[in-house]
Structures are given as C-alpha cells and as structure tokens.
Design a protein around this motif. Structure first.
Motif, PDB file in Angstrom:
ATOM      1  N   ASP A 138       0.826  -1.205   0.000  1.00 19.92           N
ATOM      2  CA  ASP A 138       0.000   0.000   0.000  1.00 19.92           C
ATOM      3  C   ASP A 138       0.861   1.256   0.000  1.00 19.92           C
ATOM      4  O   ASP A 138       0.477   2.276  -0.591  1.00 19.92           O
ATOM      5  CB  ASP A 138      -0.945  -0.011   1.202  1.00 19.92           C
ATOM      6  N   GLN A 344      -2.377   0.193   6.686  1.00 18.53           N
ATOM      7  CA  GLN A 344      -2.715  -0.105   5.299  1.00 18.53           C
ATOM      8  C   GLN A 344      -3.909   0.738   4.834  1.00 18.53           C
ATOM      9  O   GLN A 344      -3.895   1.295   3.730  1.00 18.53           O
ATOM     10  CB  GLN A 344      -3.078  -1.580   5.140  1.00 18.53           C
ATOM     11  N   ALA A 348      -3.859   3.472   1.825  1.00 18.84           N
ATOM     12  CA  ALA A 348      -4.706   3.250   0.653  1.00 18.84           C
ATOM     13  C   ALA A 348      -5.635   4.439   0.420  1.00 18.84           C
ATOM     14  O   ALA A 348      -5.812   4.885  -0.729  1.00 18.84           O
ATOM     15  CB  ALA A 348      -5.510   1.968   0.833  1.00 18.84           C
TER      16      ALA A 348
END
Length: 478
Positions: A138, A344, A348
């Motif tokens: 990510d 993450q 993202a």
C-alpha cells in the motif's frame, strides 16, 4: 468426565477455568482472527513435524499421520477447532481436535520438543512478515500516486506556508515529491526491519531450550528464516521486531496526517489552492451548499489508533522481567496486527485522495503574488550586489511594509520584478524547487527499488511455502 473437563485436564490441574474468566481473558470468539492464527499454527506444526521425523525423534509413520491430520483440520477451515470449548486457549483446543482425529498416542506427539511460548514467538514473527509486506504494497501505491501527481503538476506554482503564512514560492509537484521522499524513508525502514527478522524462535521451547536433538536450522528454513534461535531466553522474551515495525507504522501515518492537514488548509474556501472531485467529498444533511472534504479528517484522526497502539505496546513491555510473560507475549503484541492493518487503510485512502486532488493553478499563483513570496529572492539579489544580508533583509522588509500600508511600489526601485515561478526556479541549491526535476527523478528511482524489495520479500515467502509443502509431502509419502 465431560468434554469440557477433559479438555481442561492438564494432569496437574483438573478443573476448567471459569467461563467468565475464559471470556474476560481470552475474549469472545472471533472466527476470522482465530482462523488466521490457526493457519499460522498449522504452518509451524508442519515444519516442526517434518523436522521431528527427519531427526527420528518421533516415528516417521506417525509424523506422516499427524501431517495428514493437520491438513484435514485446515481443509475444513478449522471448524472442528472453532466449534469446541477453549478452557485453556485456542492452541490447546486445536491440539485436542487433532488428537481426537488421529488418536491420543499419535496426537500426543504433536507438542514434542515445543512450548506454546516458542510457538507464539514464531507466529508473531510470521504475522509481522505478512503484514509488513502488505503495508509496503500500500505504501508503494501511495508513492506512485504522489509521484504521478507531482509529475503532472511539477510547474504548478504556489506558496509554501510557514506558521500558516505565505513564505516562499514552490510548486505543487515539488511539494508532493517531498512527501514521497519522507514516506519512502519509513517504507525503506520496513524493508530493513523485515529483513532483520532472521532467526526463528522455534526450538527455544518454554524459555531455556530442550535436551531433545532438534534441528532448528531445518525448521527455520522451512518457515522462511535464515537460522534457528541463538539464545533461548532472547528468543522467547523479545518482541523488539513488533515494536520496531509498529514504531515505523506510526511514523508513516503521522506523515500522512500532515499531508492531510495541508490539503485541508489549501482546500478551504478562503484559500482554494486545491479542489477535490465529487467522489472525494460529502455534503451536509442540513446545509446544501457544503462540499466537505471529510476524508481528510479521517486521514488526520485515524493515525491516532496506530500511535495509541505503539504507546500501549511499549507501556505493556516496560519493566516486565526479561523472560516469557503474558504482558509481552500476549498483551504487548495484541494491538500490533490491528495497527498495521489500520496503517494499510490510511495509506490506501491517502493514495485515492492524492490521485483525486487537483491544484487550482491560477488561484494559487495569484495568492503567491499577493503574499510577497519573492521577498527572500530579492534580498538575495541585494546580497549578490554586495549588501550584507541583514541590511538587505531590513530594506526588503521595509519595502513590504510600505507596499502594504501605503500602497508603495513592489518590488522596490532598482530590483527586477520576479514572478513566483521564476523565484522558485532560481532556488536550485539546497534541494530547492529549482531542482525539482532532479528530485522527482531520484524519488521515482527510490520507488522502483522499493517495489523490487517488496517483490523479493514476497518471492522469499512463496519459496519457503513451497519448501514446506514439498518436505511435508516427502514425509507423508515415506
């Protein structure tokens, strides 16, 4: 004897932990998390059983039966484990399920030369390897978004603020490149952190090794490590890798929160340097004119969970004896997995926001013109003419005051008008925006190298999984 009492019988302790104590200590069943934990346990089991058979510590045929039974339990997604009581925790429920399928004379061999302590230490490192690599993935996507947008808007001039005041001329692309470089350092630290996980704790037993002739190098290789434990107490007591990765993750999301703060400031109606498309904003339930960039608030606030996890993990570890302990082995590492998954999510979402954000070039340039952001460049022009910098600073500052209060001319008489982009281009030393093409090219190279590092880590993981599968088949086929 009831099934619950039988499951609780350890030889020394005959009764089960109270149901309330079980619920408070072990927590309510969470099938998804428990299945993931069981997948790691069964992976370690297979490596351990292969080694025990190869070392002739347990009979080859019984090791083969155990391997097949473990595979059967895994094939049904651990339903036979998750459906049973767990008076002594998840692992012992799993061991009992295996024993019931292949018989106690075979199932009882599963834990030979091993403790829950070295098992937990090993599964912790396996979890860190997986989640750390996922964070890298990510992170690479966010770097790509930052650098792609930087390339597109490399000459979109704007003022960089200090103390919330216009300071010096830069470009939007130059700013994004700086963010990418800062994030890359932390992502590179994750690579180094994952590569530093070299020794597998399996074989350290409860806390002081074992007198069984284990081949810890073999189990380490089957699980993707370079070597077995060097020192059993260190292997069991230490969770420094978890704290290291959690600290890096906290730094990553804090940097993202600072990006979100800048974008929130620049996208206000009062400044309007940046705007977002409809798919990145929300409206108000009461005020129909609103376009709320609410995702930026998520990017500012959600990192607190990662920072809080770091504080909790360090606090749980502090002043605990350097040996096996619930405080470190269970409580300190409990927030690490959720925090890395939150990292993450933050990375993202930041990639989506960066890809969607668009600079309003004319608005930002007009604000830079009004903000006297070429003042330092004009003072430096006087320096090149032999004026001491402090005197040049005072003269230019006085000219700014005259222009603001009396409508005086800007720039002062005798100095050439500098538009913000020209002033930015001149600042090519010390990593200034005049060198933005070179810094962007260097940042792309770092991103490509990081992507290669991530592929190597994933390839190594696949190779160790293949080794373990082949070795398990060799034992099962005799």
């Amino acid at each position: 004897m009831s099934a619950l009492k039988a499951a609780a019988d350890t030889g020394r302790i005959k009764g089960a932990l109270s149901r309330k104590a079980q619920r408070l200590y072990y927590g309510p069943p969470e099938d998804a998390a428990d299945r993931e934990a069981l997948r790691l346990i069964s992976r370690v089991d297979r490596a351990h059983l292969v080694m025990l058979a190869e070392q002739r510590i347990i009979p080859w045929d019984k090791a083969a039966l155990l391997l097949r039974t473990v595979a059967d339990v895994e094939a049904c997604d651990f339903a036979t484990v998750l459906s049973r009581p767990r008076p002594r925790g998840l692992y012992l429920a799993y061991e009992q399920a295996v024993s019931e399928l292949c018989g106690p004379d075979v199932g009882g061999l599963l834990h030979t030369g091993r403790s829950r302590n070295d098992l937990n230490a090993t599964t912790t490192l396996l979890t860190l390897r997986r989640l750390g690599t996922d964070v890298l993935a990510d992170g690479c996507r966010l770097l790509t978004a930052l650098l792609s947008s930087a390339e597109e808007h490399l000459d979109a001039v704007m003022a960089i603020h200090t103390h919330y005041q216009p300071a010096m001329p830069i470009t939007y692309g130059y700013y994004l490149t700086g963010l990418a470089l800062a994030l890359h350092r932390d992502l590179d630290r994750i690579v180094h952190g994952l590569r530093s996980i070299r020794r597998c704790p399996l074989g350290a037993h409860a806390v002081a090794g074992t007198d069984l002739a284990l081949d810890t190098a073999r189990t380490a290789s089957l699980l993707g490590f370079e070597a077995g434990p060097l020192h059993a107490v260190d292997a069991i007591a230490s969770r420094d890798s978890a704290l290291d990765l959690l600290g890096i993750a906290a730094n990553l999301v804090v940097t993202v929160s600072r990006l979100a703060t800048d974008l929130q400031l620049w996208s206000t109606a009062e400044l309007g340097y940046v705007e977002f498309p409809d798919w990145l904003v929300g409206s108000s339930s009461a005020m129909p004119q609103k376009r709320n960039a609410f995702l930026l608030e998520y990017l500012k606030a959600r990192p607190s969970r990662v920072v809080g996890a770091l504080v909790g993990a360090v606090t749980a570890t502090k002043s605990v004896p350097f040996t096996n302990s619930i405080e470190v082995g269970t409580e300190a590492v409990a927030p690490v997995g959720p925090a890395l998954r939150t990292t993450q999510e933050v990375l993202a979402l930041a990639a989506l926001v960066v890809a969607g954000a668009q600079p309003r070039t004319e608005v930002a340039r007009a604000a830079a013109d009004r903000g006297f952001v070429d003042a330092t460049a004009l003072a430096n022009e006087l320096v090149r003419r032999g004026v001491p910098f402090r005197e040049a600073h005072e003269r230019i500052g006085s000219a700014v005051l005259h222009a603001v209060e009396d409508g005086g001319a800007w720039p002062p008489e005798g100095l050439e008008q500098l538009n913000p982009l020209t002033a930015a281009d001149r600042a090519r030393f010390g990593g200034g925006p005049g060198s933005r093409t070179e810094s962007l090219a260097a940042a792309w190279q770092l991103r490509h190298r990081l992507h290669g590092d991530m592929r190597q880590l994933r390839d190594a993981e696949r190779q160790s999984a293949d080794r373990l599968r082949r070795a398990s088949e060799d034992v099962c086929h005799g």
